[in-house]
Design a protein around this motif. Structure first.
Motif, PDB file in Angstrom:
ATOM      1  N   PRO A   1       0.803  -1.237   0.000  1.00  0.00           N
ATOM      2  CA  PRO A   1       0.000   0.000   0.000  1.00  0.00           C
ATOM      3  C   PRO A   1       0.827   1.274   0.000  1.00  0.00           C
ATOM      4  N   ILE A   2       2.105   1.179   0.333  1.00  0.00           N
ATOM      5  CA  ILE A   2       2.963   2.366   0.323  1.00  0.00           C
ATOM      6  C   ILE A   2       3.132   2.896  -1.100  1.00  0.00           C
ATOM      7  N   ILE A   3       3.066   2.015  -2.099  1.00  0.00           N
ATOM      8  CA  ILE A   3       3.328   2.424  -3.484  1.00  0.00           C
ATOM      9  C   ILE A   3       2.278   3.421  -3.965  1.00  0.00           C
ATOM     10  N   PRO A   4       0.966   3.081  -3.969  1.00  0.00           N
ATOM     11  CA  PRO A   4      -0.020   4.100  -4.384  1.00  0.00           C
ATOM     12  C   PRO A   4      -0.069   5.283  -3.420  1.00  0.00           C
ATOM     13  N   LEU A   5       0.203   5.039  -2.153  1.00  0.00           N
ATOM     14  CA  LEU A   5       0.203   6.125  -1.165  1.00  0.00           C
ATOM     15  C   LEU A   5       1.214   7.206  -1.538  1.00  0.00           C
ATOM     16  N   MET A   6       2.431   6.792  -1.890  1.00  0.00           N
ATOM     17  CA  MET A   6       3.468   7.780  -2.171  1.00  0.00           C
ATOM     18  C   MET A   6       3.332   8.373  -3.575  1.00  0.00           C
ATOM     19  N   LEU A   7       2.702   7.656  -4.502  1.00  0.00           N
ATOM     20  CA  LEU A   7       2.373   8.280  -5.786  1.00  0.00           C
ATOM     21  C   LEU A   7       1.337   9.384  -5.571  1.00  0.00           C
ATOM     22  N   HIS A   8       0.418   9.131  -4.643  1.00  0.00           N
ATOM     23  CA  HIS A   8      -0.556  10.156  -4.275  1.00  0.00           C
ATOM     24  C   HIS A   8       0.142  11.355  -3.632  1.00  0.00           C
ATOM     25  N   ALA A   9       1.167  11.079  -2.820  1.00  0.00           N
ATOM     26  CA  ALA A   9       1.917  12.170  -2.188  1.00  0.00           C
ATOM     27  C   ALA A   9       2.647  13.012  -3.239  1.00  0.00           C
ATOM     28  N   ILE A  10       3.199  12.359  -4.252  1.00  0.00           N
ATOM     29  CA  ILE A  10       3.880  13.097  -5.324  1.00  0.00           C
ATOM     30  C   ILE A  10       2.892  14.013  -6.039  1.00  0.00           C
ATOM     31  N   ALA A  11       1.679  13.493  -6.299  1.00  0.00           N
ATOM     32  CA  ALA A  11       0.657  14.319  -6.943  1.00  0.00           C
ATOM     33  C   ALA A  11       0.255  15.483  -6.045  1.00  0.00           C
ATOM     34  N   ALA A  12       0.143  15.229  -4.741  1.00  0.00           N
ATOM     35  CA  ALA A  12      -0.230  16.290  -3.800  1.00  0.00           C
ATOM     36  C   ALA A  12       0.850  17.357  -3.713  1.00  0.00           C
ATOM     37  N   ALA A  13       2.104  16.945  -3.795  1.00  0.00           N
ATOM     38  CA  ALA A  13       3.200  17.923  -3.757  1.00  0.00           C
ATOM     39  C   ALA A  13       3.133  18.834  -4.983  1.00  0.00           C
ATOM     40  N   ARG A  14       2.722  18.305  -6.123  1.00  0.00           N
ATOM     41  CA  ARG A  14       2.567  19.133  -7.319  1.00  0.00           C
ATOM     42  C   ARG A  14       1.479  20.188  -7.124  1.00  0.00           C
ATOM     43  N   GLU A  15       0.487  19.847  -6.296  1.00  0.00           N
ATOM     44  CA  GLU A  15      -0.612  20.775  -6.031  1.00  0.00           C
ATOM     45  C   GLU A  15      -0.336  21.642  -4.807  1.00  0.00           C
ATOM     46  N   ASN A  16       0.867  21.513  -4.252  1.00  0.00           N
ATOM     47  CA  ASN A  16       1.258  22.301  -3.076  1.00  0.00           C
ATOM     48  C   ASN A  16       0.362  22.004  -1.869  1.00  0.00           C
ATOM     49  N   ASP A  17      -0.075  20.743  -1.750  1.00  0.00           N
ATOM     50  CA  ASP A  17      -0.969  20.317  -0.672  1.00  0.00           C
ATOM     51  C   ASP A  17      -0.143  19.759   0.485  1.00  0.00           C
ATOM     52  N   VAL A  18       0.222  20.629   1.420  1.00  0.00           N
ATOM     53  CA  VAL A  18       1.089  20.239   2.536  1.00  0.00           C
ATOM     54  C   VAL A  18       0.403  19.216   3.425  1.00  0.00           C
ATOM     55  N   HIS A  19      -0.876  19.419   3.683  1.00  0.00           N
ATOM     56  CA  HIS A  19      -1.603  18.531   4.596  1.00  0.00           C
ATOM     57  C   HIS A  19      -1.613  17.093   4.083  1.00  0.00           C
ATOM     58  N   THR A  20      -1.905  16.905   2.794  1.00  0.00           N
ATOM     59  CA  THR A  20      -1.967  15.550   2.229  1.00  0.00           C
ATOM     60  C   THR A  20      -0.592  14.889   2.232  1.00  0.00           C
ATOM     61  N   VAL A  21       0.431  15.631   1.863  1.00  0.00           N
ATOM     62  CA  VAL A  21       1.782  15.060   1.860  1.00  0.00           C
ATOM     63  C   VAL A  21       2.177  14.640   3.266  1.00  0.00           C
ATOM     64  N   THR A  22       1.836  15.457   4.260  1.00  0.00           N
ATOM     65  CA  THR A  22       2.154  15.116   5.655  1.00  0.00           C
ATOM     66  C   THR A  22       1.455  13.830   6.068  1.00  0.00           C
ATOM     67  N   GLN A  23       0.185  13.700   5.718  1.00  0.00           N
ATOM     68  CA  GLN A  23      -0.562  12.483   6.062  1.00  0.00           C
ATOM     69  C   GLN A  23       0.044  11.256   5.394  1.00  0.00           C
ATOM     70  N   CYS A  24       0.406  11.390   4.128  1.00  0.00           N
ATOM     71  CA  CYS A  24       0.997  10.255   3.411  1.00  0.00           C
ATOM     72  C   CYS A  24       2.322   9.832   4.038  1.00  0.00           C
ATOM     73  N   LEU A  25       3.137  10.800   4.396  1.00  0.00           N
ATOM     74  CA  LEU A  25       4.430  10.479   5.006  1.00  0.00           C
ATOM     75  C   LEU A  25       4.244   9.833   6.381  1.00  0.00           C
ATOM     76  N   THR A  26       3.266  10.287   7.126  1.00  0.00           N
ATOM     77  CA  THR A  26       3.000   9.685   8.435  1.00  0.00           C
ATOM     78  C   THR A  26       2.599   8.218   8.287  1.00  0.00           C
ATOM     79  N   SER A  27       1.723   7.937   7.322  1.00  0.00           N
ATOM     80  CA  SER A  27       1.315   6.545   7.074  1.00  0.00           C
ATOM     81  C   SER A  27       2.487   5.711   6.575  1.00  0.00           C
ATOM     82  N   PHE A  28       3.333   6.302   5.760  1.00  0.00           N
ATOM     83  CA  PHE A  28       4.527   5.621   5.247  1.00  0.00           C
ATOM     84  C   PHE A  28       5.415   5.200   6.412  1.00  0.00           C
TER      85      PHE A  28
END
Length: 525
Positions: free
Chosen positions: A173-200
């Motif tokens: 599950p880390i694979i789609p999670l971190m692809l989602h984080a990469i997409a969120a970083a492109r959108e400058n979404d700090v909250h989503t990236v933080t959540q993804c990294l915490t789950s990672f």
């Protein structure tokens, strides 16, 4: 133009099972045409013990691959032929430097189809070599897994493979999670990236717990002397009996000699994915990195060994890693926002700390499963060299006497040459070498240390530079000052606290890690 974020389906990668096949591996090829292959692998242990395997395989017809349709059938055929090939090479008193046409011809065709080398890779022995005991239970549960093929028929060998299978499933599950984080970083979404990294980070902690279970059912002596030799490759194996590698006899007038690395966890796409998405750079072994007070690593040369291991991954998996590398942006995103968003920085550094802890556990395992048995072999030989030589009949990775400067490529390194060199160098583990001719301990220790370099907070970098030592080793009084350094024994000269490592119980009893051996990693990564 910014490259698109990879879609898992384009690479045959499952969002729930990761690099494991989305459909469970076949337990048998459906076409009866391949019953002879199935019969040999089903009786592999008996044929090896009776020393009849080579004669049986030599009499086989050369089967066509025309009856293989679905990818699961190609994978099953690849696994069967890889087990047959390694049993043929290493299953006698001396290794065979020739693979006969009944193995070579179909194996070369199948390997080309799967974009894999014709050798027992991580995919053959782990990714495509498992089944669940109960279909309604998860495959990331070790108690619900069994192997399809082994060389020895032992619980130890099955457990050794299945720990990796469970880790692949738990980490999927880390694979789609971190692809989602990469997409969120492109959108400058700090909250989503933080959540993804915490789950990672939480998932990485689970993987370390799974790896720690290796000791439950895999005995180091059995692994080192019985299992590991069958996983050896054919590269740099002169002293083990394969000076030219292996002749892949395809029945033509000009068969080719080939040399391949043996099975290795460095061939796990999952671990390399972790490094890529976190922006961890691995330099060639021995190349110095940035100083601790710098703002993360600067440009680094690609590590040739790590890149080489991608050739031993299924082609789509290797392409996926290359495409993810082209879009990875998490490290840069965190560096830009760390000052104003402390939770983001903490979550990112927690991922690095958890991955470093995973590699620390890896270091501990290789110490117990490879370094210590090699030293025991050296001691036994030094006590009675004549008796030892008389007792050794088989020639393989565990028994060959060789020059340590030309170590074999395989699951790890040879016992006697490495142990002799260690004694010559005062039991210095840095003399040992691993898959691909790398300096095993130096390579793995450096990979572990490099994991913490991208940390964005100074306290995180300082924490990850701590040195683990054995509880009470060389310490008469707690906190006793080192006469040479003038500092407390539980601190390094730079003030970093040295944490204590306690004993671990396992199948072979209680053990602890001696300080000078805390380098390396099982399967060379």
């Amino acid at each position: 133009m910014i490259p698109p974020i990879p879609h898992l389906a384009d690479y045959g990668i499952s969002p729930t099972r990761g690099f494991l096949p989305d459909q469970l591996p076949l337990t048998r090829l459906p076409d009866p045409y391949y019953n002879k292959w199935e019969a040999i692998v089903a009786n592999l242990q008996g044929l090896i013990l009776s020393k009849r395997l080579r004669a049986v395989i030599d009499r086989l017809p050369v089967l066509s691959t025309v009856g293989l349709y679905h990818e699961s059938e190609w994978r099953r055929a690849y696994m069967l032929l890889c087990f047959m090939a390694h049993a043929y090479i290493w299953g006698g008193d001396s290794p065979s430097d020739r693979l006969p046409p009944p193995i070579t011809v179909p194996l070369l065709e199948i390997s080309e189809h799967l974009e894999l080398p014709p050798v027992a890779t991580y995919a053959a022995v782990c990714l495509w070599n498992f089944k669940p005991l109960f279909m309604d239970e998860d495959i990331d549960n070790l108690e619900n897994l069994a192997t399809l093929c082994t060389f020895t028929g032992s619980l130890d060998e099955s457990w050794f493979y299945l720990v990796s299978v469970a880790m692949e499933a738990r980490g999927a599950p880390i694979i789609p999670l971190m692809l989602h984080a990469i997409a969120a970083a492109r959108e400058n979404d700090v909250h989503t990236v933080t959540q993804c990294l915490t789950s990672f980070a939480e998932r990485l902690d689970d993987l370390t717990t799974l790896l720690h279970r290796m000791h439950e059912n895999c005995d180091p002596h059995i692994f080192y002397h019985r299992i590991r030799p069958f996983l050896a490759g054919s590269k740099n194996m002169a002293e083990a009996g394969l000076p030219n590698g292996v002749l892949y006899d395809d029945g033509s007038d000009s068969p080719t000699w080939r040399q391949y690395a043996g099975g290795s966890n460095a061939q796990s796409s999952l671990i390399q994915f972790f490094d890529i998405v976190l922006g961890i750079e691995h330099r060639p072994t021995g190349e110095k990195g940035p100083k601790p007070d710098t703002d993360g690593p600067g440009p680094a040369a690609q590590h040739n060994f790590i890149q080489e291991m991608r050739r031993y991954m299924p082609g789509p998996h290797a392409r996926f890693l290359a495409d993810v590398q082209a879009v990875a942006n998490i490290r840069e995103f965190v560096a830009r926002h760390a000052a104003r968003h402390r939770p983001l920085a903490i979550a990112y550094d927690a991922c690095l700390a958890m991955l470093r802890a995973l590699r620390d556990k890896h270091l501990a395992i290789v110490t117990r499963y490879i370094v210590m048995p090699s030293r025991e072999a050296a001691r036994a030989r030094s006590r009675s060299p004549e008796a030892t030589r008389g007792a050794v009949k088989k020639v393989n990775l565990a028994t060959a006497v060789k020059n340590v400067r030309h170590q074999p490529q395989g699951i790890a390194f040879d016992a006697k040459s490495a142990a002799a060199e260690m004694e010559k160098n005062g039991n210095n583990a840095s003399a040992l070498k691993g898959t691909g001719g790398t300096a095993l301990m130096a390579f793995l220790k450096q990979a572990r240390d490099e994991t913490g370099e991208p940390a964005v907070q100074e306290w995180s970098r300082r924490f990850m530079r701590r040195v683990v030592r054995t509880e009470g080793q060389g310490d008469f009084f707690a906190g006793k000052e080192d006469d040479r350094l003038g500092v407390p024994r539980n601190r390094r000269p730079d003030g970093v606290v040295i944490e204590e490592e306690t004993g671990v119980r396992g199948l072979a009893g209680t053990w602890t890690i001696e300080e000078e051996w805390v380098t390396g990693g099982i399967c060379n990564y």
